[in-house]
Scaffold this motif. Structure first.
Motif, mmCIF file in Angstrom:
data_model
loop_
_atom_site.group_PDB
_atom_site.id
_atom_site.type_symbol
_atom_site.label_atom_id
_atom_site.label_comp_id
_atom_site.label_asym_id
_atom_site.label_seq_id
_atom_site.Cartn_x
_atom_site.Cartn_y
_atom_site.Cartn_z
ATOM 1 N N VAL A 15 31.608 31.598 46.393
ATOM 2 C CA VAL A 15 33.031 31.390 46.634
ATOM 3 C C VAL A 15 33.803 31.346 45.321
ATOM 4 O O VAL A 15 34.875 31.955 45.181
ATOM 5 N N ALA A 16 33.269 30.634 44.317
ATOM 6 C CA ALA A 16 33.968 30.506 43.037
ATOM 7 C C ALA A 16 34.151 31.864 42.376
ATOM 8 O O ALA A 16 35.168 32.117 41.727
ATOM 9 N N PHE A 17 33.176 32.751 42.536
ATOM 10 C CA PHE A 17 33.271 34.064 41.875
ATOM 11 C C PHE A 17 34.093 35.056 42.679
ATOM 12 O O PHE A 17 34.924 35.779 42.114
ATOM 13 N N SER A 18 33.873 35.108 43.968
ATOM 14 C CA SER A 18 34.421 36.208 44.775
ATOM 15 C C SER A 18 35.690 35.875 45.542
ATOM 16 O O SER A 18 36.412 36.791 45.944
ATOM 17 N N CYS A 19 35.961 34.608 45.781
ATOM 18 C CA CYS A 19 37.047 34.261 46.701
ATOM 19 C C CYS A 19 38.233 33.578 46.028
ATOM 20 O O CYS A 19 39.192 33.217 46.711
ATOM 21 N N ARG A 20 38.142 33.410 44.747
ATOM 22 C CA ARG A 20 39.231 32.712 44.073
ATOM 23 C C ARG A 20 40.358 33.685 43.794
ATOM 24 O O ARG A 20 40.166 34.719 43.161
ATOM 25 N N ARG A 21 41.547 33.341 44.218
ATOM 26 C CA ARG A 21 42.712 34.193 44.043
ATOM 27 C C ARG A 21 43.876 33.351 43.538
ATOM 28 O O ARG A 21 43.844 32.128 43.544
ATOM 29 N N GLY A 22 44.921 34.033 43.098
ATOM 30 C CA GLY A 22 46.155 33.341 42.772
ATOM 31 C C GLY A 22 46.168 32.710 41.400
ATOM 32 O O GLY A 22 45.562 33.208 40.443
ATOM 33 N N ASP A 23 46.837 31.576 41.301
ATOM 34 C CA ASP A 23 47.125 30.963 40.008
ATOM 35 C C ASP A 23 45.950 30.145 39.486
ATOM 36 O O ASP A 23 45.129 29.631 40.258
ATOM 37 N N LEU A 24 45.929 30.033 38.167
ATOM 38 C CA LEU A 24 45.005 29.117 37.506
ATOM 39 C C LEU A 24 45.645 27.747 37.509
ATOM 40 O O LEU A 24 46.741 27.560 36.984
ATOM 41 N N MET A 25 44.987 26.804 38.146
ATOM 42 C CA MET A 25 45.521 25.450 38.185
ATOM 43 C C MET A 25 45.249 24.771 36.845
ATOM 44 O O MET A 25 44.110 24.749 36.373
ATOM 45 N N ALA A 26 46.286 24.251 36.218
ATOM 46 C CA ALA A 26 46.104 23.557 34.946
ATOM 47 C C ALA A 26 45.137 22.407 35.135
ATOM 48 O O ALA A 26 45.169 21.702 36.147
ATOM 49 N N ASP A 27 44.266 22.204 34.147
ATOM 50 C CA ASP A 27 43.252 21.163 34.258
ATOM 51 C C ASP A 27 43.897 19.783 34.191
ATOM 52 O O ASP A 27 44.511 19.414 33.195
ATOM 53 N N ALA A 28 43.750 19.027 35.240
ATOM 54 C CA ALA A 28 44.212 17.651 35.213
ATOM 55 C C ALA A 28 43.244 16.817 34.402
ATOM 56 O O ALA A 28 42.039 17.062 34.412
#
Length: 834
Positions: A15-28
């Motif tokens: 899932v982390a490799f193939s299904c991630r789309r959209g924005d990069l969430m800033a690291d909290a």
């Protein structure tokens, strides 16, 4: 198509490799902690109805395009099918600090992608159990349970899917991963083939080099730990990297991780790798640079929008696959290379480097990316990949690691953080509550608890206590040793911040560093407290400008280092100065039976003249007379053979004192001084003075940037003078170390002061002879070097000559330089400082 070897893959990896789309969430800086997540999962799982199962294991084999993929994972709750009218249901639990409608769409989509893959696996697993293939009409209920930790309330969302929908989604995800995997495997085959054929990149081995290479290969092949003291010039980098590459070629390893504490160390790794690649090695190298030096926003190359969002993070995962494909197999992924590709695809260069980390053969980075609990990269310590850890400059590791596991909160910085939160009343109030908790903690300390070594120094009170509470539950507040109220207030601040992050509302940039320190505080206070002390300071207590600080001080990080080593198949720690073994091994956290090698110097003793001058006493009480003696000594050394010299001091104050007197007495000699607040440009200017055919006299600090990790080759440095034995400055922290080591039966003064000082001395002395053609001198200017403690610890190849007077030193230096062919001792040179 021929069926390939089964590819084992967790659902999370897919899932982390193939299904991630959209924005990069800033690291909290913090989200729901693992403990909070576990407790929430357990709470919801206990409420499940009868007949359902928690942590239901899924493992299926799925043939696809000639490749069998074995997927595995655990779904939080399974509700089996009870009747023909209602399908089975899978529940996935996600903890948040906000309601799900406040979560970014990309996060919600990723959560649902994981649950849909679980649904595919469940129906496929049922086929294997029943022998009945899923039919198009087969349905499955999937429920996402978002649990809001702040509200202590679940927010369920349920969707129904049929088999074709789940199969199509899972097959698309697997095809994306398989296309990448096949390209990656082709690269890996090229690496192994070229590594097996690789020859040692030099005509001959230096003395000790072959022995080191053999020991390194065996350690990495068989597993375990190895500690090596390899003197300057032996070629530590190639002697460890070459056997590691050979182990990679023989399929004993999957990835190499090389750690170094300084930029100069990374440069040596780049040069060594380039030499191996020139001989045909197909290996790919990734150099990870600090985020502050890499991030495009922090370098002024792009500007965040009005909400503080970097444009390079918007749509990051939509553009990532093309950039990742471009970088696969590139021989050297340096910061410059990554920056160019990041510019082309408008990606954050630092985050791009992290995305490439699993897909390179050699990772070069700083210590903190493996050992720091806040910074370390999980992708280097997860999965089933066989990794080697090579730790250069390991003499720095124990002190650096203690710093990584030490945290401090100050009243002044916390109050400033509250002031910086104008317009954010909830966050501001939570920080103000933390300040009040800190005030309360400091106010509850008593005079009886004060730490004698720090009391009344500079009008400062110091208290020290272990991070444990007394056994009685009704203990008086003044005797409570663990700052629980401060910890609770800090957790509330981080909960507020995490809620803001989850809603894509980053806190003010002005408090970024303060939040980082606060998160470190919470991380450290959550660790076992045996190796920590709580250090409370209050300065100027009776004034309006009172200062308060609460420090969680780590006495020994060896246990934490050992935990990190467990993630690697083989660990090699090496440096030119790792002595004595009885002191070094317990500090580094290696196993008690780990092999320790002390290799001989590859250089002949005649290359270096080592002179002990016991007539100089640099102890603090004798500093005034020592300054005059050092001025005379420095002049004599420089006069014996003018060239580039470095004089190392234990403190800036002593350095300035001697520099002023030397300049007054010898104004014709051009000197350059290291300054406490020197930036990169000033450091570069300092080093530029030490080039061939110069006559520079540099004054620097022992243990500083000019005394370690820099190669002064040939005429760049012809000698160094060590003004003192390099003892660390006395402080509450060093005294705590001394007391702690003494309480365990060791010599506390040696461990806290003398051994670290010796390492600084040997590192500085090691700058002088770097190649087979170098000649130079090392002057030990302190009476303490003649003591029995130091004599056995000095390198065996040093031919130490004792000079009882300045005149004796001049004669000994004259004899040494006269023995060197081609050295002109003309009177005009000797008169230069007269």
């Amino acid at each position: 198509m021929t069926t390939r070897e089964t590819l084992k893959l967790s659902v999370g990896e897919l899932v982390a490799f193939s299904c991630r789309r959209g924005d990069l969430m800033a690291d909290a800086p913090a989200g729901p902690t693992a403990q909070e997540g576990i407790r929430a999962h357990q709470r919801l799982q206990k409420k499940r109805p009868a007949g359902s199962e928690a942590e239901y294991r899924l493992q299926v084999a799925c043939p696809l395009d000639g490749q069998t993929v074995q997927l595995s994972g655990r779904v939080d709750i399974l509700h089996p099918q009870q009747d023909l009218h209602r399908p089975a249901q899978l529940d996935e639990i996600k903890t948040t600090y906000c309601t799900p409608d406040k979560l970014p769409e990309a996060v919600r989509d990723l959560h649902w992608a994981q649950l849909k893959i679980y649904g595919f696996c469940y129906l496929l697993q049922r086929q294997e159990e029943t022998g009945k293939r899923p039919a198009p009409q087969d349905r499955l209920l999937l429920q996402m349970l978002w649990y809001n930790l702040k509200q202590k309330k679940s927010h369920p969302e349920r969707r129904e899917f049929n088999w074709p929908e789940l199969e199509d989604f899972a097959h698309n995800a697997m095809r994306t991963y398989l296309n990448w995997h096949h390209a990656w495997q082709q690269h890996r085959l090229a690496v192994r083939t070229s590594a097996r054929a690789l020859e040692f990149p030099f005509p001959d081995y230096r003395p000790g080099q072959r022995e080191l290479a053999i020991a390194a290969y065996r350690c990495l092949r068989d597993g375990g730990e190895l500690v090596v003291e390899a003197p300057t010039g032996i070629g530590k980098t190639v002697s460890t990297l070459f056997p590691a590459v050979k182990a990679l070629g023989e399929d004993h390893l999957d990835q190499l991780v090389y750690l170094t504490a300084k930029n100069s160390g990374r440069q040596v790794v780049r040069e060594t790798t380039a030499r191996l690649q020139a001989l045909g090695l197909a290996l790919s190298l990734l150099e990870i640079q600090a985020k502050d030096k890499t991030c495009a926003c922090r370098q002024g190359l792009c500007s965040p929008d009005a909400d503080g969002i970097c444009p390079r993070t918007v749509g990051f995962f939509d553009r990532l696959p093309q950039a990742r494909q471009r970088l696969l197999g590139v021989s050297r992924l340096t910061p410059d290379t990554l920056a160019k590709v990041a510019d082309e695809f408008q990606l954050c260069p630092f985050e791009l480097s992290l995305q490439m980390l699993p897909w390179v053969d050699l990772v070069v980075c700083d210590f903190n990316y493996v050992f720091d609990p806040l910074v370390r990269l999980n992708s280097l310590q997860t999965g089933d990949r066989r990794r080697a850890l090579l730790v250069d400059e390991a003499h720095n590791l124990s002190e650096r690691a203690r710093g990584m596991y030490t945290a401090e909160l100050t009243r002044k910085e916390s109050r400033q953080a509250a002031r910086d939160c104008t317009g954010l009343p909830t966050l501001r109030r939570s920080i103000q509550a933390l300040v009040r908790a800190l005030d309360q903690w400091v106010g509850e300390r008593t005079d009886a608890e004060r730490f004698a070594a720090g009391a009344d120094r500079d009008n400062t009170e110091v208290w020290v206590s272990p991070l444990t509470n007394p056994p009685t539950q009704n203990a008086d507040a003044k005797h409570v040793q663990r700052p629980e109220s401060v910890m609770m207030a800090a957790h509330k601040v981080m909960a507020t911040v995490s809620q803001m992050w989850e809603q894509s509302q980053p806190p003010p940039e002005e408090i970024r560093e303060w939040l980082h320190n606060l998160y470190r505080f919470l991380t450290i206070i959550g660790l076992p407290a045996l190796q920590h002390r709580c250090l409370t300071r209050r300065a100027h207590p009776d004034t309006p400008w009172q200062k308060q600080a609460l420090k969680l001080f780590c006495l020994n990080a060896a246990e934490y280092l050992q935990q990190c080593y467990q993630h690697f198949q083989g660990v090699i720690l090496f440096s030119a100065t790792l002595r004595p073994a009885g002191y070094i091994l317990p500090q580094l956290g290696v196993a008690a039976d780990a092999p320790y090698f002390a290799l001989p110097s590859p250089f002949v003793p005649e290359q270096m003249g080592t002179f002990l001058c016991p007539f100089v006493d640099t102890r603090y009480r004798a500093r005034d007379s020592a300054a005059d003696a050092l001025v005379d000594l420095i002049a004599r050394v420089y006069q014996s053979r003018p060239g580039n010299y470095l004089v190392f001091f234990p403190s800036y104050r002593f350095l300035q004192q001697v520099a002023e007197r030397f300049s007054a007495q010898h104004p014709q000699v051009d000197i350059i001084q290291q300054t406490a607040a020197a930036g990169e440009l000033e450091r570069a200017a300092f080093l530029e003075r030490f080039s061939e055919n110069r006559r520079s006299l540099g004054f620097a600090i022992m243990g500083g940037i000019f005394g370690e990790g820099i190669d002064y080759v040939g005429e760049q440095l012809v000698g160094c003078i060590l003004a003192g034995v390099g003892l660390p400055q006395i402080s509450e922290e060093q005294e705590l170390l001394r007391h702690a080591m003494a309480s365990t039966g060791g010599n506390g003064f040696d461990i806290a002061y003398r051994y670290p000082g010796l390492t600084r001395v040997l590192q500085a002395a090691g700058r002088v002879i770097r190649t087979e053609t170098d000649r130079g001198v090392v002057i030990l200017a302190d009476t303490r070097f003649a003591e029995p403690f130091y004599q056995p610890l000095l390198p065996a190849h040093w031919r130490l000559q004792t000079c009882a007077t300045g005149e004796a030193l001049s004669n000994a230096l004259g004899n040494f330089w006269a023995s060197a062919k081609g050295i002109d001792l003309a009177p005009t040179l000797r008169a230069e400082v007269e």
